[in-house]
Motif scaffolding. Sequence first.
Motif, mmCIF file in Angstrom:
data_model
loop_
_atom_site.group_PDB
_atom_site.id
_atom_site.type_symbol
_atom_site.label_atom_id
_atom_site.label_comp_id
_atom_site.label_asym_id
_atom_site.label_seq_id
_atom_site.Cartn_x
_atom_site.Cartn_y
_atom_site.Cartn_z
ATOM 1 N N PRO A 1 64.602 -6.129 84.326
ATOM 2 C CA PRO A 1 64.295 -5.056 85.832
ATOM 3 C C PRO A 1 63.963 -6.042 86.326
ATOM 4 O O PRO A 1 62.622 -6.054 87.047
ATOM 5 C CB PRO A 1 62.775 -4.966 84.576
ATOM 6 C CG PRO A 1 63.162 -5.098 83.154
ATOM 7 C CD PRO A 1 63.988 -5.805 83.181
ATOM 8 N N ALA A 2 65.012 -6.632 86.758
ATOM 9 C CA ALA A 2 64.868 -7.773 87.805
ATOM 10 C C ALA A 2 66.393 -8.048 88.557
ATOM 11 O O ALA A 2 67.330 -7.704 87.868
ATOM 12 C CB ALA A 2 63.992 -8.708 87.906
ATOM 13 N N GLN B 1 64.719 -14.177 85.285
ATOM 14 C CA GLN B 1 65.779 -14.452 84.346
ATOM 15 C C GLN B 1 65.010 -13.791 82.953
ATOM 16 O O GLN B 1 63.298 -14.026 83.165
ATOM 17 C CB GLN B 1 66.620 -15.105 84.102
ATOM 18 C CG GLN B 1 67.696 -15.714 85.318
ATOM 19 C CD GLN B 1 67.041 -16.271 86.238
ATOM 20 O OE1 GLN B 1 66.519 -17.164 85.668
ATOM 21 N NE2 GLN B 1 67.954 -16.306 87.027
ATOM 22 N N GLY B 2 64.880 -13.263 81.816
ATOM 23 C CA GLY B 2 64.857 -13.321 80.334
ATOM 24 C C GLY B 2 63.585 -12.429 80.972
ATOM 25 O O GLY B 2 63.958 -11.210 80.985
ATOM 26 N N THR C 1 68.998 -3.974 87.596
ATOM 27 C CA THR C 1 70.052 -4.805 87.854
ATOM 28 C C THR C 1 71.316 -4.578 85.999
ATOM 29 O O THR C 1 70.313 -4.585 84.928
ATOM 30 C CB THR C 1 70.015 -6.331 88.048
ATOM 31 O OG1 THR C 1 69.450 -6.831 89.122
ATOM 32 C CG2 THR C 1 71.880 -6.603 87.993
ATOM 33 N N VAL C 2 72.332 -3.634 86.433
ATOM 34 C CA VAL C 2 73.141 -3.583 85.043
ATOM 35 C C VAL C 2 74.252 -4.957 84.621
ATOM 36 O O VAL C 2 74.547 -4.764 86.612
ATOM 37 C CB VAL C 2 73.519 -2.031 85.213
ATOM 38 C CG1 VAL C 2 74.407 -1.890 84.035
ATOM 39 C CG2 VAL C 2 72.404 -0.902 85.292
ATOM 40 N N HIS C 3 74.393 -5.320 83.670
ATOM 41 C CA HIS C 3 74.561 -6.744 84.575
ATOM 42 C C HIS C 3 76.089 -6.702 83.109
ATOM 43 O O HIS C 3 75.478 -6.750 81.673
ATOM 44 C CB HIS C 3 74.538 -7.942 84.508
ATOM 45 C CG HIS C 3 73.664 -8.624 83.537
ATOM 46 N ND1 HIS C 3 74.065 -9.359 82.947
ATOM 47 C CD2 HIS C 3 72.322 -7.925 83.729
ATOM 48 C CE1 HIS C 3 72.544 -9.580 81.916
ATOM 49 N NE2 HIS C 3 72.075 -8.864 82.543
ATOM 50 N N LEU D 1 71.989 -16.560 80.177
ATOM 51 C CA LEU D 1 70.652 -15.863 79.668
ATOM 52 C C LEU D 1 70.842 -15.161 81.661
ATOM 53 O O LEU D 1 70.237 -15.455 82.726
ATOM 54 C CB LEU D 1 69.590 -17.138 79.607
ATOM 55 C CG LEU D 1 67.870 -15.995 79.570
ATOM 56 C CD1 LEU D 1 68.212 -14.678 78.750
ATOM 57 C CD2 LEU D 1 66.818 -16.389 79.948
ATOM 58 N N ASP D 2 71.204 -14.045 81.109
ATOM 59 C CA ASP D 2 71.125 -12.998 82.346
ATOM 60 C C ASP D 2 72.229 -13.728 83.467
ATOM 61 O O ASP D 2 71.618 -13.482 84.812
ATOM 62 C CB ASP D 2 69.326 -12.558 82.678
ATOM 63 C CG ASP D 2 68.757 -11.756 81.412
ATOM 64 O OD1 ASP D 2 69.821 -11.153 81.016
ATOM 65 O OD2 ASP D 2 67.177 -12.470 82.012
#
Length: 198
Positions: A111-112, A118-119, A137-139, A145-146
């Motif tokens: 959601p960022a 991150q996290g 963000t879709v990754h 971590l992210d």
Amino acid sequence: KARLAILLSGRGSNMVALVQAVQSGVLSGLAEVAVVFSNKPDAPGLETAAAMGCPTASRSSQGCKRAEFDADVVEVLQQYQPDYVVLAGYMRILSPTFIRAFAGRILNIHPADTHQHQGLHAYEWAFENQLPETKITVHLVDEGLDTGPILAQHPVDLRGTDTLAEVERRGLAVEHRVYAETLAHLIKQAQPVEHGLH
Ligand code: GAR
């Protein structure tokens, strides 16, 4: 059709949006839900998934060593032969064993902007810093971590929000739309180009 393993740890609102997209939205005809899995056997999202007609599975991660637990989860998921592992509020860092088992086929929604945050607690972060916008963000998931390659980012206008609940409400509405859309796009890209009959 691409087979999806959807992983969650809690409420499962992103899972619901994905299942709806499979049943009658942008993912219909493109994907099917192979399994909804949780590391928390009592996660509300699991019950919701079952009520929506999805196969479900769970293993409790409580008190387990990460690598051992993940090896077990890989074994469970492989029984369902997923093409994509779709993290939807799965609140665990994945071990290298897991990442390698499904390399390049694990997606996450955050959601960022993952370059900025991150996290956990991304909405709290946006709210406390009074950000005028955040970016869903879709990754793809890699071993950090992210940190994985970004597939899509969508802004959420946060101006005029007074409460964390309002920030979350606006953000989740965008999450629910973009996760399914991004997955649909990815699946279409991965499909071999069909040549017409001559
Ligand atoms: C969602 O906002 C998702 O983006 C977030 O957890 C929530 C799960 O809600 N994920 C992360 O923060 C991952 N770092 P849901 O269970 O209702 O889909």
